[in-house]
Design a protein around this motif. Structure first.
Motif, PDB file in Angstrom:
ATOM      1  N   ALA A  10      41.174   3.101  38.425  1.00 59.78           N
ATOM      2  CA  ALA A  10      41.194   4.557  38.262  1.00 59.78           C
ATOM      3  C   ALA A  10      39.757   5.046  38.083  1.00 59.78           C
ATOM      4  N   LEU A  11      39.430   6.160  38.707  1.00 60.18           N
ATOM      5  CA  LEU A  11      38.087   6.715  38.605  1.00 60.18           C
ATOM      6  C   LEU A  11      37.702   6.962  37.148  1.00 60.18           C
ATOM      7  N   ALA A  12      38.643   7.378  36.332  1.00 64.04           N
ATOM      8  CA  ALA A  12      38.364   7.646  34.921  1.00 64.04           C
ATOM      9  C   ALA A  12      37.938   6.385  34.159  1.00 64.04           C
ATOM     10  N   ASP A  13      38.248   5.207  34.701  1.00 63.77           N
ATOM     11  CA  ASP A  13      37.893   3.949  34.043  1.00 63.77           C
ATOM     12  C   ASP A  13      36.525   3.408  34.456  1.00 63.77           C
ATOM     13  N   VAL A  14      35.877   4.063  35.429  1.00 70.29           N
ATOM     14  CA  VAL A  14      34.525   3.670  35.811  1.00 70.29           C
ATOM     15  C   VAL A  14      33.571   4.315  34.811  1.00 70.29           C
ATOM     16  N   PRO A  15      32.807   3.500  34.081  1.00 66.47           N
ATOM     17  CA  PRO A  15      31.935   4.073  33.058  1.00 66.47           C
ATOM     18  C   PRO A  15      30.770   4.854  33.663  1.00 66.47           C
ATOM     19  N   ASP A  16      30.376   5.929  32.980  1.00 72.55           N
ATOM     20  CA  ASP A  16      29.211   6.706  33.411  1.00 72.55           C
ATOM     21  C   ASP A  16      27.943   5.928  33.087  1.00 72.55           C
ATOM     22  N   GLU A  17      27.066   5.804  34.077  1.00 73.27           N
ATOM     23  CA  GLU A  17      25.768   5.149  33.910  1.00 73.27           C
ATOM     24  C   GLU A  17      25.914   3.734  33.354  1.00 73.27           C
ATOM     25  N   ASP A  18      26.946   3.026  33.863  1.00 70.63           N
ATOM     26  CA  ASP A  18      27.176   1.645  33.441  1.00 70.63           C
ATOM     27  C   ASP A  18      27.932   0.914  34.538  1.00 70.63           C
ATOM     28  N   VAL A  19      28.253  -0.333  34.283  1.00 67.92           N
ATOM     29  CA  VAL A  19      28.880  -1.205  35.274  1.00 67.92           C
ATOM     30  C   VAL A  19      30.132  -1.833  34.680  1.00 67.92           C
ATOM     31  N   ILE A  20      31.123  -2.087  35.554  1.00 69.71           N
ATOM     32  CA  ILE A  20      32.362  -2.750  35.153  1.00 69.71           C
ATOM     33  C   ILE A  20      32.783  -3.701  36.271  1.00 69.71           C
ATOM     34  N   ALA A  21      33.354  -4.830  35.905  1.00 69.75           N
ATOM     35  CA  ALA A  21      33.878  -5.781  36.891  1.00 69.75           C
ATOM     36  C   ALA A  21      35.346  -5.473  37.152  1.00 69.75           C
ATOM     37  N   VAL A  22      35.743  -5.557  38.427  1.00 71.21           N
ATOM     38  CA  VAL A  22      37.142  -5.380  38.811  1.00 71.21           C
ATOM     39  C   VAL A  22      37.499  -6.413  39.870  1.00 71.21           C
ATOM     40  N   GLN A  23      38.760  -6.716  39.949  1.00 72.55           N
ATOM     41  CA  GLN A  23      39.259  -7.601  40.997  1.00 72.55           C
ATOM     42  C   GLN A  23      39.715  -6.729  42.151  1.00 72.55           C
ATOM     43  N   ALA A  24      39.196  -6.986  43.334  1.00 74.48           N
ATOM     44  CA  ALA A  24      39.591  -6.255  44.539  1.00 74.48           C
ATOM     45  C   ALA A  24      39.985  -7.294  45.581  1.00 74.48           C
ATOM     46  N   GLY A  25      41.263  -7.425  45.807  1.00 74.89           N
ATOM     47  CA  GLY A  25      41.720  -8.496  46.678  1.00 74.89           C
ATOM     48  C   GLY A  25      41.384  -9.824  46.036  1.00 74.89           C
ATOM     49  N   ASP A  26      40.726 -10.693  46.779  1.00 76.66           N
ATOM     50  CA  ASP A  26      40.351 -12.009  46.240  1.00 76.66           C
ATOM     51  C   ASP A  26      38.906 -12.048  45.742  1.00 76.66           C
ATOM     52  N   ARG A  27      38.280 -10.888  45.608  1.00 72.86           N
ATOM     53  CA  ARG A  27      36.881 -10.822  45.164  1.00 72.86           C
ATOM     54  C   ARG A  27      36.758 -10.136  43.811  1.00 72.86           C
ATOM     55  N   GLU A  28      35.814 -10.631  43.024  1.00 72.71           N
ATOM     56  CA  GLU A  28      35.421  -9.892  41.834  1.00 72.71           C
ATOM     57  C   GLU A  28      34.201  -9.075  42.229  1.00 72.71           C
ATOM     58  N   ILE A  29      34.308  -7.776  42.064  1.00 75.16           N
ATOM     59  CA  ILE A  29      33.195  -6.902  42.425  1.00 75.16           C
ATOM     60  C   ILE A  29      32.737  -6.131  41.191  1.00 75.16           C
ATOM     61  N   ALA A  30      31.534  -5.613  41.275  1.00 72.55           N
ATOM     62  CA  ALA A  30      30.986  -4.763  40.225  1.00 72.55           C
ATOM     63  C   ALA A  30      31.025  -3.329  40.723  1.00 72.55           C
ATOM     64  N   LEU A  31      31.510  -2.434  39.890  1.00 73.46           N
ATOM     65  CA  LEU A  31      31.494  -1.008  40.191  1.00 73.46           C
ATOM     66  C   LEU A  31      30.531  -0.336  39.230  1.00 73.46           C
ATOM     67  N   TYR A  32      29.701   0.522  39.787  1.00 74.55           N
ATOM     68  CA  TYR A  32      28.657   1.198  39.022  1.00 74.55           C
ATOM     69  C   TYR A  32      28.904   2.691  39.070  1.00 74.55           C
ATOM     70  N   GLY A  33      28.919   3.342  37.907  1.00 71.02           N
ATOM     71  CA  GLY A  33      28.986   4.793  37.845  1.00 71.02           C
ATOM     72  C   GLY A  33      27.573   5.326  37.665  1.00 71.02           C
ATOM     73  N   VAL A  34      27.019   5.937  38.720  1.00 72.56           N
ATOM     74  CA  VAL A  34      25.629   6.403  38.675  1.00 72.56           C
ATOM     75  C   VAL A  34      25.558   7.838  39.179  1.00 72.56           C
TER      76      VAL A  34
END
Length: 103
Positions: A10-34
């Motif tokens: 959920a977009l609301a779970d992406v931190p502002d000016e920070d990074v979070i790890a999520v599982q997308a398919g078979d990959r662990e990716i980093a999402l950055y709110g910038v």
């Protein structure tokens, strides 16, 4: 070739000016709110076995927690040593308050 969009978080779970790890398919990716945008990269540093979600985000640069190498989260460019290889990045789409990543 069709793009495979994966529901990530959920977009609301992406931190502002920070990074979070999520599982997308078979990959662990980093999402950055910038600066109101969301960027996606592989979560593993190309230099060592370190998770970038444990690193430090300053502006559009993520610093690896292991050897302090930095990547630009917008295009994955390695910005300094000891990094030599760029980081894989993924297109992001926001739809109905949900972040989707193209793998």
């Amino acid at each position: 070739m069709s793009t495979n969009w994966i529901k990530a978080i959920a977009l609301a779970d992406v931190p502002d000016e920070d990074v979070i790890a999520v599982q997308a398919g078979d990959r662990e990716i980093a999402l950055y709110g910038v600066e109101g945008g969301v960027y996606a990269t592989d979560n593993l540093c190309t230099h060592g076995n370190a998770r970038l979600c444990d690193g430090f985000l300053t502006g559009h640069e993520i610093e690896c927690p292991l050897h302090q190498g930095r990547f630009d989260v917008r295009d994955g460019r390695a910005l300094c040593s000891p990094l030599r290889d760029n980081l894989a990045t993924y297109p992001v789409r926001i739809e109905d308050g949900v972040v989707f990543v193209a793998l």
